[in-house]
Design a protein around this motif. Structure first.
Motif, PDB file in Angstrom:
ATOM      1  N   LEU A  12       0.846  -1.183   0.000  1.00  0.00           N
ATOM      2  CA  LEU A  12       0.000   0.000   0.000  1.00  0.00           C
ATOM      3  C   LEU A  12       0.886   1.239   0.000  1.00  0.00           C
ATOM      4  CD1 LEU A  12      -2.795   1.403   0.378  1.00  0.00           C
ATOM      5  CD2 LEU A  12      -2.439   1.137   2.848  1.00  0.00           C
ATOM      6  N   ILE A  13       0.704   2.084  -1.001  1.00  0.00           N
ATOM      7  CA  ILE A  13       1.374   3.382  -1.056  1.00  0.00           C
ATOM      8  C   ILE A  13       0.284   4.408  -0.800  1.00  0.00           C
ATOM      9  CG2 ILE A  13       2.645   5.019  -2.491  1.00  0.00           C
ATOM     10  CD1 ILE A  13       3.744   2.594  -4.056  1.00  0.00           C
ATOM     11  N   GLN A  14       0.424   5.148   0.309  1.00  0.00           N
ATOM     12  CA  GLN A  14      -0.638   6.037   0.744  1.00  0.00           C
ATOM     13  C   GLN A  14      -0.141   7.469   0.837  1.00  0.00           C
ATOM     14  OE1 GLN A  14      -2.386   4.367   4.230  1.00  0.00           O
ATOM     15  NE2 GLN A  14      -4.404   5.069   3.653  1.00  0.00           N
ATOM     16  N   GLY A  15      -0.907   8.369   0.230  1.00  0.00           N
ATOM     17  CA  GLY A  15      -0.621   9.792   0.303  1.00  0.00           C
ATOM     18  C   GLY A  15      -1.655  10.492   1.154  1.00  0.00           C
ATOM     19  N   SER A  18      -4.986  10.077  -1.417  1.00  0.00           N
ATOM     20  CA  SER A  18      -5.187   8.979  -2.370  1.00  0.00           C
ATOM     21  C   SER A  18      -4.283   7.812  -1.990  1.00  0.00           C
ATOM     22  CB  SER A  18      -4.886   9.441  -3.792  1.00  0.00           C
ATOM     23  OG  SER A  18      -3.528   9.782  -3.927  1.00  0.00           O
ATOM     24  N   PHE A  19      -4.521   6.672  -2.651  1.00  0.00           N
ATOM     25  CA  PHE A  19      -3.641   5.535  -2.406  1.00  0.00           C
ATOM     26  C   PHE A  19      -3.549   4.643  -3.632  1.00  0.00           C
ATOM     27  CE2 PHE A  19      -7.760   3.840  -0.892  1.00  0.00           C
ATOM     28  CZ  PHE A  19      -7.798   2.595  -1.511  1.00  0.00           C
ATOM     29  N   LEU A  20      -2.538   3.785  -3.593  1.00  0.00           N
ATOM     30  CA  LEU A  20      -2.327   2.759  -4.604  1.00  0.00           C
ATOM     31  C   LEU A  20      -2.105   1.455  -3.855  1.00  0.00           C
ATOM     32  CD1 LEU A  20      -1.589   2.192  -7.740  1.00  0.00           C
ATOM     33  CD2 LEU A  20       0.698   1.985  -6.801  1.00  0.00           C
ATOM     34  N   LEU A  21      -2.859   0.437  -4.210  1.00  0.00           N
ATOM     35  CA  LEU A  21      -2.701  -0.881  -3.617  1.00  0.00           C
ATOM     36  C   LEU A  21      -2.185  -1.809  -4.704  1.00  0.00           C
ATOM     37  CD1 LEU A  21      -3.218  -2.604  -1.043  1.00  0.00           C
ATOM     38  CD2 LEU A  21      -5.441  -3.188  -2.058  1.00  0.00           C
ATOM     39  N   GLY A  22      -1.147  -2.566  -4.411  1.00  0.00           N
ATOM     40  CA  GLY A  22      -0.557  -3.434  -5.428  1.00  0.00           C
ATOM     41  C   GLY A  22      -0.256  -4.823  -4.915  1.00  0.00           C
ATOM     42  N   ALA A  64      -8.834  -3.947  -2.149  1.00  0.00           N
ATOM     43  CA  ALA A  64      -8.250  -5.283  -1.998  1.00  0.00           C
ATOM     44  C   ALA A  64      -9.122  -6.335  -2.686  1.00  0.00           C
ATOM     45  CB  ALA A  64      -8.056  -5.615  -0.523  1.00  0.00           C
ATOM     46  N   MET A  65     -10.441  -6.208  -2.548  1.00  0.00           N
ATOM     47  CA  MET A  65     -11.339  -7.160  -3.206  1.00  0.00           C
ATOM     48  C   MET A  65     -11.186  -7.089  -4.718  1.00  0.00           C
ATOM     49  SD  MET A  65     -14.870  -7.270  -1.008  1.00  0.00           S
ATOM     50  CE  MET A  65     -15.082  -5.536  -0.666  1.00  0.00           C
ATOM     51  N   LEU A  66     -11.127  -5.871  -5.254  1.00  0.00           N
ATOM     52  CA  LEU A  66     -10.955  -5.694  -6.692  1.00  0.00           C
ATOM     53  C   LEU A  66      -9.642  -6.307  -7.164  1.00  0.00           C
ATOM     54  CD1 LEU A  66     -11.907  -4.479  -9.370  1.00  0.00           C
ATOM     55  CD2 LEU A  66     -10.922  -2.298  -8.630  1.00  0.00           C
ATOM     56  N   LEU A  67      -8.569  -6.037  -6.439  1.00  0.00           N
ATOM     57  CA  LEU A  67      -7.261  -6.577  -6.808  1.00  0.00           C
ATOM     58  C   LEU A  67      -7.272  -8.110  -6.790  1.00  0.00           C
ATOM     59  CD1 LEU A  67      -3.845  -5.244  -5.655  1.00  0.00           C
ATOM     60  CD2 LEU A  67      -4.262  -7.673  -5.727  1.00  0.00           C
ATOM     61  N   LEU A  68      -7.834  -8.683  -5.747  1.00  0.00           N
ATOM     62  CA  LEU A  68      -7.858 -10.146  -5.627  1.00  0.00           C
ATOM     63  C   LEU A  68      -8.761 -10.796  -6.669  1.00  0.00           C
ATOM     64  CD1 LEU A  68      -7.871 -10.479  -1.754  1.00  0.00           C
ATOM     65  CD2 LEU A  68      -5.928 -10.807  -3.302  1.00  0.00           C
ATOM     66  N   LEU A  69      -9.869 -10.130  -7.030  1.00  0.00           N
ATOM     67  CA  LEU A  69     -10.728 -10.676  -8.083  1.00  0.00           C
ATOM     68  C   LEU A  69      -9.971 -10.801  -9.399  1.00  0.00           C
ATOM     69  CD1 LEU A  69     -14.152  -8.919  -7.429  1.00  0.00           C
ATOM     70  CD2 LEU A  69     -13.689 -11.385  -7.369  1.00  0.00           C
ATOM     71  N   THR A 145       3.502   7.031   2.774  1.00  0.00           N
ATOM     72  CA  THR A 145       3.807   5.867   3.590  1.00  0.00           C
ATOM     73  C   THR A 145       3.635   4.609   2.750  1.00  0.00           C
ATOM     74  OG1 THR A 145       1.525   5.696   4.385  1.00  0.00           O
ATOM     75  CG2 THR A 145       3.069   6.988   5.719  1.00  0.00           C
ATOM     76  N   ILE A 146       4.446   3.622   3.067  1.00  0.00           N
ATOM     77  CA  ILE A 146       4.349   2.314   2.418  1.00  0.00           C
ATOM     78  C   ILE A 146       4.154   1.282   3.515  1.00  0.00           C
ATOM     79  CG2 ILE A 146       5.560   0.572   1.059  1.00  0.00           C
ATOM     80  CD1 ILE A 146       7.029   2.848  -0.342  1.00  0.00           C
ATOM     81  N   SER A 147       3.169   0.430   3.316  1.00  0.00           N
ATOM     82  CA  SER A 147       2.932  -0.642   4.279  1.00  0.00           C
ATOM     83  C   SER A 147       2.526  -1.903   3.521  1.00  0.00           C
ATOM     84  CB  SER A 147       1.863  -0.231   5.296  1.00  0.00           C
ATOM     85  OG  SER A 147       0.676   0.155   4.648  1.00  0.00           O
ATOM     86  N   TYR A 148       2.499  -3.003   4.260  1.00  0.00           N
ATOM     87  CA  TYR A 148       2.115  -4.294   3.689  1.00  0.00           C
ATOM     88  C   TYR A 148       0.854  -4.786   4.378  1.00  0.00           C
ATOM     89  CZ  TYR A 148       6.839  -4.253   1.806  1.00  0.00           C
ATOM     90  OH  TYR A 148       7.991  -3.904   1.138  1.00  0.00           O
ATOM     91  N   ILE A 149       0.015  -5.443   3.600  1.00  0.00           N
ATOM     92  CA  ILE A 149      -1.217  -6.031   4.120  1.00  0.00           C
ATOM     93  C   ILE A 149      -1.148  -7.531   3.853  1.00  0.00           C
ATOM     94  CG2 ILE A 149      -3.722  -6.133   3.876  1.00  0.00           C
ATOM     95  CD1 ILE A 149      -3.519  -3.208   2.830  1.00  0.00           C
ATOM     96  N   CYS A 150      -1.245  -8.319   4.897  1.00  0.00           N
ATOM     97  CA  CYS A 150      -1.233  -9.782   4.744  1.00  0.00           C
ATOM     98  C   CYS A 150      -2.634 -10.233   4.372  1.00  0.00           C
ATOM     99  CB  CYS A 150      -0.753 -10.448   6.015  1.00  0.00           C
ATOM    100  SG  CYS A 150      -0.753 -12.254   5.887  1.00  0.00           S
ATOM    101  N   VAL A 151      -2.816 -10.660   3.141  1.00  0.00           N
ATOM    102  CA  VAL A 151      -4.133 -11.051   2.649  1.00  0.00           C
ATOM    103  C   VAL A 151      -4.653 -12.271   3.392  1.00  0.00           C
ATOM    104  CG1 VAL A 151      -5.404 -11.881   0.628  1.00  0.00           C
ATOM    105  CG2 VAL A 151      -3.694 -10.093   0.371  1.00  0.00           C
ATOM    106  N   ASP A 152      -3.799 -13.249   3.667  1.00  0.00           N
ATOM    107  CA  ASP A 152      -4.239 -14.472   4.340  1.00  0.00           C
ATOM    108  C   ASP A 152      -4.821 -14.154   5.710  1.00  0.00           C
ATOM    109  OD1 ASP A 152      -3.368 -15.913   2.142  1.00  0.00           O
ATOM    110  OD2 ASP A 152      -1.395 -16.272   3.003  1.00  0.00           O
ATOM    111  N   ARG A 153      -4.177 -13.266   6.489  1.00  0.00           N
ATOM    112  CA  ARG A 153      -4.683 -12.901   7.800  1.00  0.00           C
ATOM    113  C   ARG A 153      -5.968 -12.083   7.682  1.00  0.00           C
ATOM    114  NH1 ARG A 153       0.041 -10.143  10.415  1.00  0.00           N
ATOM    115  NH2 ARG A 153       1.351 -11.178   8.928  1.00  0.00           N
ATOM    116  N   ALA A 154      -6.028 -11.178   6.710  1.00  0.00           N
ATOM    117  CA  ALA A 154      -7.217 -10.354   6.526  1.00  0.00           C
ATOM    118  C   ALA A 154      -8.433 -11.215   6.168  1.00  0.00           C
ATOM    119  CB  ALA A 154      -6.974  -9.307   5.446  1.00  0.00           C
ATOM    120  N   LEU A 155      -8.246 -12.219   5.317  1.00  0.00           N
ATOM    121  CA  LEU A 155      -9.364 -13.097   4.926  1.00  0.00           C
ATOM    122  C   LEU A 155      -9.762 -14.021   6.060  1.00  0.00           C
ATOM    123  CD1 LEU A 155      -8.390 -13.967   1.247  1.00  0.00           C
ATOM    124  CD2 LEU A 155     -10.080 -12.319   2.045  1.00  0.00           C
TER     125      LEU A 155
END
Length: 158
Positions: A12-15, A18-22, A64-69, A145-155
């Motif tokens: 996650l790149i957050q301003g 706005s933000f960008l999730l990759g 995140a849902m859009l990216l994972l789809l 800021t840059i951070s990481y999101i663990c998809v497995d834990r979030a789901l």
């Protein structure tokens, strides 16, 4: 800057507004791109990027849902024709490519070339380059800021 997201992580790149999730693609697939007059299949390979841009911010969960789809379930993407009235209310846009350039000079949802992604002015000019083990980010402004999101834990929490 080099990012090293784990196999189950999104970055996650957050301003300020706005933000960008990759995320990094882990398997080969053909992404259906529905353009104004045609459907074509974009080859997607391990190490390519899937990025969601939210030019005015919004729900990180929806991004995140859009990216994972797209990344994990290979849902098709749509490119609206230029001048389409729906482009004014698209809150988030997605792209997948080996390298993605963010631009505020394109109309949201109307650019079929996957290497360009509509963004806010504060994110414009950032270039991301994918890789199996790392993501290179160029042109990141100060104060983001840059951070990481663990998809497995979030789901698992749902």
């Amino acid at each position: 800057m080099i990012l090293e997201p784990g196999a189950g992580d999104l970055f996650l790149i957050q301003g300020p507004s706005s933000f960008l999730l990759g995320g990094v693609v882990r398997e080969r697939f053909a992404l259906p791109v529905n353009a104004a007059d045609d459907v074509y299949f974009e080859p997607v390979r391990p190490g390519d990027l899937v990025c969601v841009s939210a030019p005015e911010g919004g729900s990180l969960r929806a991004a995140a849902m859009l990216l994972l789809l797209v990344r994990d379930h290979h849902f098709p993407v749509f490119a609206l024709p230029k001048g389409h009235p729906g482009s004014t209310w698209v809150p988030m846009v997605i792209s997948t490519a080996p390298s993605i350039t963010l631009s505020c000079g394109i109309v949201r949802g109307t650019h079929p070339d996957q290497h360009l992604l509509c963004s806010s002015a504060e994110l414009a000019g950032i270039v991301l380059r994918g890789g199996v083990d790392a993501v290179t980010v160029e042109g990141l402004p100060a104060g983001f800021t840059i951070s990481y999101i663990c998809v497995d834990r979030a789901l698992a929490a749902e």
